[in-house]
Design a protein around this motif. Sequence first.
Motif, PDB file in Angstrom:
ATOM      1  N   ALA A  70       0.839  -1.191   0.000  1.00 35.80           N
ATOM      2  CA  ALA A  70       0.000   0.000   0.000  1.00 35.80           C
ATOM      3  C   ALA A  70       0.873   1.239   0.000  1.00 35.80           C
ATOM      4  O   ALA A  70       1.932   1.278   0.607  1.00 35.80           O
ATOM      5  CB  ALA A  70      -0.883   0.007   1.239  1.00 35.80           C
ATOM      6  N   LEU A  71       0.419   2.244  -0.712  1.00 32.79           N
ATOM      7  CA  LEU A  71       1.132   3.519  -0.698  1.00 32.79           C
ATOM      8  C   LEU A  71       0.569   4.305   0.485  1.00 32.79           C
ATOM      9  O   LEU A  71      -0.142   5.280   0.319  1.00 32.79           O
ATOM     10  CB  LEU A  71       0.856   4.284  -1.991  1.00 32.79           C
ATOM     11  N   ASP A  72       0.846   3.805   1.670  1.00 31.47           N
ATOM     12  CA  ASP A  72       0.166   4.385   2.814  1.00 31.47           C
ATOM     13  C   ASP A  72       0.815   5.692   3.255  1.00 31.47           C
ATOM     14  O   ASP A  72       1.924   6.015   2.862  1.00 31.47           O
ATOM     15  CB  ASP A  72       0.127   3.383   3.962  1.00 31.47           C
ATOM     16  N   ASN A  73       0.068   6.380   4.064  1.00 30.56           N
ATOM     17  CA  ASN A  73       0.468   7.696   4.535  1.00 30.56           C
ATOM     18  C   ASN A  73       1.830   7.646   5.232  1.00 30.56           C
ATOM     19  O   ASN A  73       1.963   7.081   6.309  1.00 30.56           O
ATOM     20  CB  ASN A  73      -0.620   8.184   5.513  1.00 30.56           C
ATOM     21  N   PRO A  74       2.869   8.238   4.645  1.00 33.44           N
ATOM     22  CA  PRO A  74       4.188   8.163   5.254  1.00 33.44           C
ATOM     23  C   PRO A  74       4.236   8.893   6.591  1.00 33.44           C
ATOM     24  O   PRO A  74       5.002   8.526   7.480  1.00 33.44           O
ATOM     25  CB  PRO A  74       5.105   8.835   4.236  1.00 33.44           C
ATOM     26  N   LEU A  75       3.369   9.895   6.752  1.00 34.09           N
ATOM     27  CA  LEU A  75       3.341  10.652   7.999  1.00 34.09           C
ATOM     28  C   LEU A  75       3.015   9.741   9.170  1.00 34.09           C
ATOM     29  O   LEU A  75       3.606   9.833  10.242  1.00 34.09           O
ATOM     30  CB  LEU A  75       2.300  11.769   7.887  1.00 34.09           C
ATOM     31  N   LEU A  76       2.081   8.820   8.929  1.00 39.64           N
ATOM     32  CA  LEU A  76       1.678   7.948  10.005  1.00 39.64           C
ATOM     33  C   LEU A  76       2.841   7.078  10.470  1.00 39.64           C
ATOM     34  O   LEU A  76       3.043   6.871  11.653  1.00 39.64           O
ATOM     35  CB  LEU A  76       0.511   7.073   9.563  1.00 39.64           C
TER      36      LEU A  76
ATOM     37  N   PHE B  65     -12.244   6.442   7.986  1.00 35.30           N
ATOM     38  CA  PHE B  65     -12.632   5.031   8.039  1.00 35.30           C
ATOM     39  C   PHE B  65     -12.696   4.551   9.478  1.00 35.30           C
ATOM     40  O   PHE B  65     -11.973   5.061  10.346  1.00 35.30           O
ATOM     41  CB  PHE B  65     -11.616   4.160   7.277  1.00 35.30           C
ATOM     42  N   ALA B  66     -13.556   3.576   9.728  1.00 39.03           N
ATOM     43  CA  ALA B  66     -13.631   2.955  11.046  1.00 39.03           C
ATOM     44  C   ALA B  66     -13.671   1.448  10.885  1.00 39.03           C
ATOM     45  O   ALA B  66     -14.134   0.926   9.862  1.00 39.03           O
ATOM     46  CB  ALA B  66     -14.869   3.443  11.783  1.00 39.03           C
ATOM     47  N   PHE B  67     -13.153   0.760  11.901  1.00 37.07           N
ATOM     48  CA  PHE B  67     -13.151  -0.700  11.947  1.00 37.07           C
ATOM     49  C   PHE B  67     -13.885  -1.122  13.205  1.00 37.07           C
ATOM     50  O   PHE B  67     -13.620  -0.585  14.283  1.00 37.07           O
ATOM     51  CB  PHE B  67     -11.705  -1.208  11.974  1.00 37.07           C
TER      52      PHE B  67
ATOM     53  N   THR C 265      -6.398   5.584   4.478  1.00 41.03           N
ATOM     54  CA  THR C 265      -6.684   5.002   3.170  1.00 41.03           C
ATOM     55  C   THR C 265      -7.777   3.935   3.252  1.00 41.03           C
ATOM     56  O   THR C 265      -8.245   3.452   2.227  1.00 41.03           O
ATOM     57  CB  THR C 265      -5.422   4.312   2.624  1.00 41.03           C
ATOM     58  N   GLY C 266      -8.145   3.533   4.506  1.00 43.84           N
ATOM     59  CA  GLY C 266      -9.120   2.460   4.660  1.00 43.84           C
ATOM     60  C   GLY C 266      -8.463   1.110   4.863  1.00 43.84           C
ATOM     61  O   GLY C 266      -9.143   0.090   4.902  1.00 43.84           O
ATOM     62  N   ASN C 267      -7.137   1.123   5.001  1.00 44.82           N
ATOM     63  CA  ASN C 267      -6.383  -0.111   5.193  1.00 44.82           C
ATOM     64  C   ASN C 267      -6.204  -0.366   6.690  1.00 44.82           C
ATOM     65  O   ASN C 267      -5.763   0.527   7.414  1.00 44.82           O
ATOM     66  CB  ASN C 267      -5.004   0.055   4.513  1.00 44.82           C
ATOM     67  N   LEU C 268      -6.560  -1.564   7.126  1.00 42.80           N
ATOM     68  CA  LEU C 268      -6.295  -1.986   8.508  1.00 42.80           C
ATOM     69  C   LEU C 268      -4.974  -2.740   8.487  1.00 42.80           C
ATOM     70  O   LEU C 268      -4.838  -3.729   7.765  1.00 42.80           O
ATOM     71  CB  LEU C 268      -7.420  -2.905   8.999  1.00 42.80           C
TER      72      LEU C 268
ATOM     73  N   ILE D 277     -12.082  -2.172  -3.729  1.00 45.08           N
ATOM     74  CA  ILE D 277     -10.728  -1.632  -3.645  1.00 45.08           C
ATOM     75  C   ILE D 277     -10.813  -0.114  -3.509  1.00 45.08           C
ATOM     76  O   ILE D 277     -11.828   0.503  -3.852  1.00 45.08           O
ATOM     77  CB  ILE D 277      -9.839  -2.041  -4.840  1.00 45.08           C
ATOM     78  N   LEU D 278      -9.734   0.467  -2.968  1.00 50.77           N
ATOM     79  CA  LEU D 278      -9.724   1.883  -2.597  1.00 50.77           C
ATOM     80  C   LEU D 278      -8.475   2.556  -3.153  1.00 50.77           C
ATOM     81  O   LEU D 278      -7.474   1.889  -3.419  1.00 50.77           O
ATOM     82  CB  LEU D 278      -9.715   1.995  -1.067  1.00 50.77           C
ATOM     83  N   PRO D 279      -8.524   3.904  -3.308  1.00 49.79           N
ATOM     84  CA  PRO D 279      -7.336   4.611  -3.782  1.00 49.79           C
ATOM     85  C   PRO D 279      -6.124   4.317  -2.892  1.00 49.79           C
ATOM     86  O   PRO D 279      -6.276   4.198  -1.670  1.00 49.79           O
ATOM     87  CB  PRO D 279      -7.739   6.092  -3.665  1.00 49.79           C
TER      88      PRO D 279
END
Length: 447
Positions: free
Chosen positions: A4-10, A50-52, A129-132, A153-155
């Motif tokens: 995933a191209l996840d948020n690098p800040l996180l 997003f929530a889980f 991004t909606g990724n857990l 699928i999500l961006p």
Amino acid sequence: MASALDNPLLFLLVLLFPLSAMAQTNGTISLGSSLSTSDNSSWVSPSGYFAFGFKPVADKNLFLLAIWFDKVPEKTIVWSAHRGNLVLYGSKVELTSSGQLVLSNNQGQEIWTAQVTTGSATSAAVLDTGNLVLLNSNSGITWQSFDHSTDTILPSQILDMGTTLSSRETETNYSSGKFELRFQTDGNLVLYTTNLLTNYLYNAYWSSGTAGTNSQMIFNQSGYIYLRQTNGSVHNLTLGNIVSTRDCYHRATLDFDGVFRQYIYPRNWAGESWSIVWSVPSDICTAIAESIGSGACGFNSYCILDYTQRPRCYCPPNYSYLDSSNTFKGCKPDFVPQSCEPGGSGEEPRPQFQMTELPNTNWPMSDSEGYNSKNEDECRGRCLGDCLCALAIFTGVNCYTKKLPLSNGTIGTGTTKALIKVPQGNSTSQFPFQREMCFSFLEQEGI
Ligand SMILES: *[C@@H]1O[C@H](CO)[C@@H](O)[C@H](O)[C@H]1NC(C)=O
Ligand SMILES: *[C@@H]1O[C@H](CO)[C@@H](O)[C@H](O)[C@H]1NC(C)=O
Ligand SMILES: *[C@@H]1O[C@H](CO)[C@@H](O)[C@H](O)[C@H]1NC(C)=O
Ligand SMILES: *[C@@H]1O[C@H](CO)[C@@H](O)[C@H](O)[C@H]1NC(C)=O
Ligand SMILES: *[C@@H]1O[C@H](CO)[C@@H](O)[C@H](O)[C@H]1NC(C)=O
Ligand SMILES: *[C@@H]1O[C@H](CO)[C@@H](O)[C@H](O)[C@H]1NC(C)=O
Ligand SMILES: *[C@@H]1O[C@H](CO)[C@@H](O)[C@H](O)[C@H]1NC(C)=O
Ligand SMILES: *[C@@H]1O[C@H](CO)[C@@H](O)[C@H](O)[C@H]1NC(C)=O
């Protein structure tokens, strides 16, 4: 594996702060945290997109462990654990002290675990991004929901060849349905119908035509979906310009009706709901052309695209839905079929049946018999005289008789009409109510 191209800040935040100090409020979940159906809480991504957690579905006592768009009023579900299996009130999900994400039912039995393949997790996070994700002590991803997509699928999501999405059963039932989107190991992206009972894969009803390439399927952060080959060549699935992901939420879902659609939803909600950006195939009613199987709708029904281009399934006169809560499951006759008594030639007209017409409708192929016949009455007589005949298709030139179950029912063209064998009764209605409704919207839409 997909990544995933996840948020690098996180990730930066994860590195900067000791894990034990992380709380659920800023997206990071520490070992020992849990959610239950009774406390009505969820794990939310840093910006709250997003929530889980557990989502009540169907009735208040049944829950789905899922990820959803938390700022969209519909709380649209994008992923579910344990493929749509519902759990009862009293169930719990826990990030255990040993680093496993475990779903337990109301009896305390473990019924689903996120299968961590490398190392063990020391924290979890729901990303914007909606990724857990489950993370190890080096903030490396040991498991992510993006690697186990259900129907959406999500961006920022990247799929490798060999990945499959499968539709859900109905709009509100998240169990696996009968359609699959397979990103095959040959680089072709293909839509298939499957038989859920036998796992049989029917023929493809749409493909990207990219077989023989080595590609990844990318849903980029700007909301474009495309296949990118290792040599850099791009095959666009999203065509033209689309609304920015800054202004809209994006998702692409293999819907329960077999259509793969990209949707957007305005972030500053103003009464709209999800709208369709593009979809494949363009006409699901005619796209599913199998030598076996029922077509887009169930057996004995016929399919029409409504004004939103969504397929609808209808029953012929004197037939009704097998399951009134799922019109895609097919139809059954409301009457006892004509008998074929032993010894009878079957050629004699049976007086207790009559033929009713359904203009423009066709169940192509799978004919029992074909006759050269310019005479409609003769065509009616052929079917009435054949105890196995359930309907006849009269083209003006030919007459084709068919037996149950009927497959591939669609709206035909030209002069073709279906003649349905129904019990004789008082009713002389040749246009059932449903048909009249359909024709009025077909006219409105100028189809
Ligand atoms: C996350 O929340 C915890 C507890 O509220 C806090 O100690 C920590 O500093 C927060 N981290 C960030 C990056 O905001
Ligand atoms: C659960 O949370 C939702 C949304 O925050 C709220 O509308 C609902 O009333 C809550 N239910 C209970 C039982 O607390
Ligand atoms: C969802 O569909 C499956 C398969 O048909 C069925 O077994 C299950 O009971 C359904 N779930 C609900 C909540 O209706
Ligand atoms: C996403 O893809 C589109 C179309 O190829 C491109 O114009 C855009 O720059 C890409 N965005 C990102 C963030 O890669
Ligand atoms: C990539 O490979 C395909 C054949 O697989 C070829 O048609 C295409 O031109 C190549 N693209 C580039 C940029 O080399
Ligand atoms: C794919 O779409 C992007 C963005 O619309 C466009 O710039 C690019 O030329 C397209 N590529 C192909 C091969 O059509
Ligand atoms: C359904 O339609 C397709 C194409 O029109 C045909 O090849 C197939 O045999 C049909 N299947 C049945 C069961 O009628
Ligand atoms: C067949 O349909 C007609 C018209 O809807 C209805 O009046 C009749 O009762 C039906 N017959 C049976 C056996 O269902």
